[in-house]
Design an enzyme around this catalytic site. Structure first.
Site, mmCIF file in Angstrom:
data_model
loop_
_atom_site.group_PDB
_atom_site.id
_atom_site.type_symbol
_atom_site.label_atom_id
_atom_site.label_comp_id
_atom_site.label_asym_id
_atom_site.label_seq_id
_atom_site.Cartn_x
_atom_site.Cartn_y
_atom_site.Cartn_z
ATOM 1 N N THR A 13 0.821 -1.223 0.000
ATOM 2 C CA THR A 13 0.000 0.000 0.000
ATOM 3 C C THR A 13 0.846 1.262 0.000
ATOM 4 O O THR A 13 0.488 2.258 -0.634
ATOM 5 C CB THR A 13 -0.921 -0.010 1.246
ATOM 6 N N ASP A 55 1.153 -6.252 -4.677
ATOM 7 C CA ASP A 55 0.324 -6.333 -3.482
ATOM 8 C C ASP A 55 0.830 -7.572 -2.755
ATOM 9 O O ASP A 55 0.985 -8.633 -3.368
ATOM 10 C CB ASP A 55 -1.145 -6.512 -3.895
ATOM 11 N N SER A 56 1.099 -7.463 -1.454
ATOM 12 C CA SER A 56 1.775 -8.592 -0.801
ATOM 13 C C SER A 56 0.884 -9.822 -0.694
ATOM 14 O O SER A 56 1.370 -10.910 -0.385
ATOM 15 C CB SER A 56 2.347 -8.196 0.561
ATOM 16 N N ASP A 90 0.028 -7.005 4.403
ATOM 17 C CA ASP A 90 -0.779 -8.231 4.546
ATOM 18 C C ASP A 90 0.068 -9.472 4.823
ATOM 19 O O ASP A 90 -0.312 -10.315 5.623
ATOM 20 C CB ASP A 90 -1.636 -8.464 3.290
ATOM 21 N N TYR A 280 -2.798 -32.040 28.646
ATOM 22 C CA TYR A 280 -4.118 -32.685 28.546
ATOM 23 C C TYR A 280 -3.987 -33.999 27.781
ATOM 24 O O TYR A 280 -3.091 -34.146 26.933
ATOM 25 C CB TYR A 280 -5.117 -31.774 27.815
#
Ligand code: ASP
Length: 334
Positions: A13, A55-56, A90, A280
């Site tokens: 961006t 754009d990543s 991102d 657990y």
């Protein structure tokens, strides 16, 4: 003496502008970033290199290798104090983690940064983030990390936590390394600086599946994935690493995977705390079936470390020991 920083541009961006339909798209700022922000030249002499302009969301593991190779070359240049990488937010945590693990100990800072709003907009966060990234790149901080909203985080510990706020990143289970307030405060013990970099090792196998465990997850889907040839499985389990052991038990999946030589790494869905697989019965059954504890690895670090382990090591036990080890500060040693 004047500092020298290599600025690698990869997109995101910060470098975008509005295009078709008003949506942001990669733009031409790659060529005139320094004229948008001449103050950077007051911090250091800058060598700019355009690695890509994406754009990543479109970054792939092959791009991590291209970017890490460019960082490796930049760190090797004589007189360079640090490297700044402009990257989309991102998937920045994935690339930063991959770069840290691919490069190993670095002699000087490697600082990823980006912005929530493009540099060409009046209310951008790009200027502050770039200035901070350049400041960190000139400090004695031999780490690969992310500088964002006045903090610098270790690259293998950071995650994008906010899609809206300018304060987009955090390392919820690890303190920031540098706080950029009134002073530049190194807030946490750093990794020891690496010596001269050896040849770049680009081996990585992307055939990894990450699954967030949820009530109703059908184990048959994971068995199908094994048949389709995944080579590593990361399970985001509940709490301290707990898994179902009655209906929807994943024990047979883990057993089957382990028998095929596919490592199953267990991390937690929680933002804080480590996996304790003996706590657990469900998790204990998973361990007996062959599950490997991811400790306090983030999901981004778990995925990138798994890909690199599979690329670098031939045997299951070598992969397992690499995954269990603290390689570059990505997990707290037990
Ligand atoms: N979509 C953008 C990217 O990751 C988001 C950003 O940079 O903030 O490239």
């Amino acid at each position: 003496m004047e500092k020298r920083v290599v600025l690698l541009l990869t997109g995101g961006t910060l470098l975008m502008k509005e295009g078709e339909g008003g949506a942001l798209e990669p733009a031409a700022y790659t060529h005139n970033l320094l004229s948008e922000l001449p103050v950077l030249r007051r911090i250091a002499r800058v060598d700019v290199e355009v690695v890509c302009n994406l754009d990543s969301a479109d970054m792939q593991p092959s791009d991590w290798i291209t970017i890490s190779r460019a960082i490796h070359r930049a760190l090797d240049r004589p007189g360079v104090d640090g490297v700044v990488v402009v990257h989309g937010t991102d998937t920045m945590a994935y690339t930063a983690s991959a770069a840290a693990l691919l490069l190993g100990p670095v002699p000087r800072p490697v600082v990823f940064t980006g912005a929530q709003r493009p540099i060409g907009e009046p209310r951008t966060d790009a200027r502050g983030n770039l200035v901070d990234a350049f400041s960190v790149a000139t400090l004695p901080v031999p780490e690969v990390g992310v500088a964002f909203a006045s903090r610098f985080f270790r690259g293998t510990r950071v995650t994008k936590r906010d899609a809206h706020s300018m304060d987009a990143f955090d390392s919820p289970d690890f303190p920031p390394l540098v706080e950029l307030g009134l002073t530049e405060h190194i807030a946490h013990p750093l990794l020891l600086p690496g010596g001269p970099l050896g040849p770049f090792d680009d081996r990585l196998d992307p055939r990894v599946l990450v699954v967030r465990v949820f009530p109703g997850l059908d184990p048959a889907l994971l068995l199908h994935a094994l048949d389709r040839g995944i080579r590593g499985l990361v399970l985001e389990a509940y709490g301290t690493g707990n898994l179902p052991m009655l209906g929807g038990s994943l024990v047979s999946v883990i057993e089957e995977a382990t028998q095929r030589g596919v490592p199953c790494l267990i991390v937690t869905q929680c933002l804080r705390g480590a996996v304790l697989l003996e706590r657990y019965q469900g998790a204990l059954a998973a361990v007996r079936a062959g599950a490997i504890s991811g400790g306090d690895l983030t999901v981004e670090a778990a995925v990138t470390k798994m890909m690199i382990a599979l690329g670098r090591f031939a045997t299951f036990s070598e992969v397992r020991s690499y995954l269990e080890r603290n390689v570059i500060g990505e997990r707290t040693p037990i």
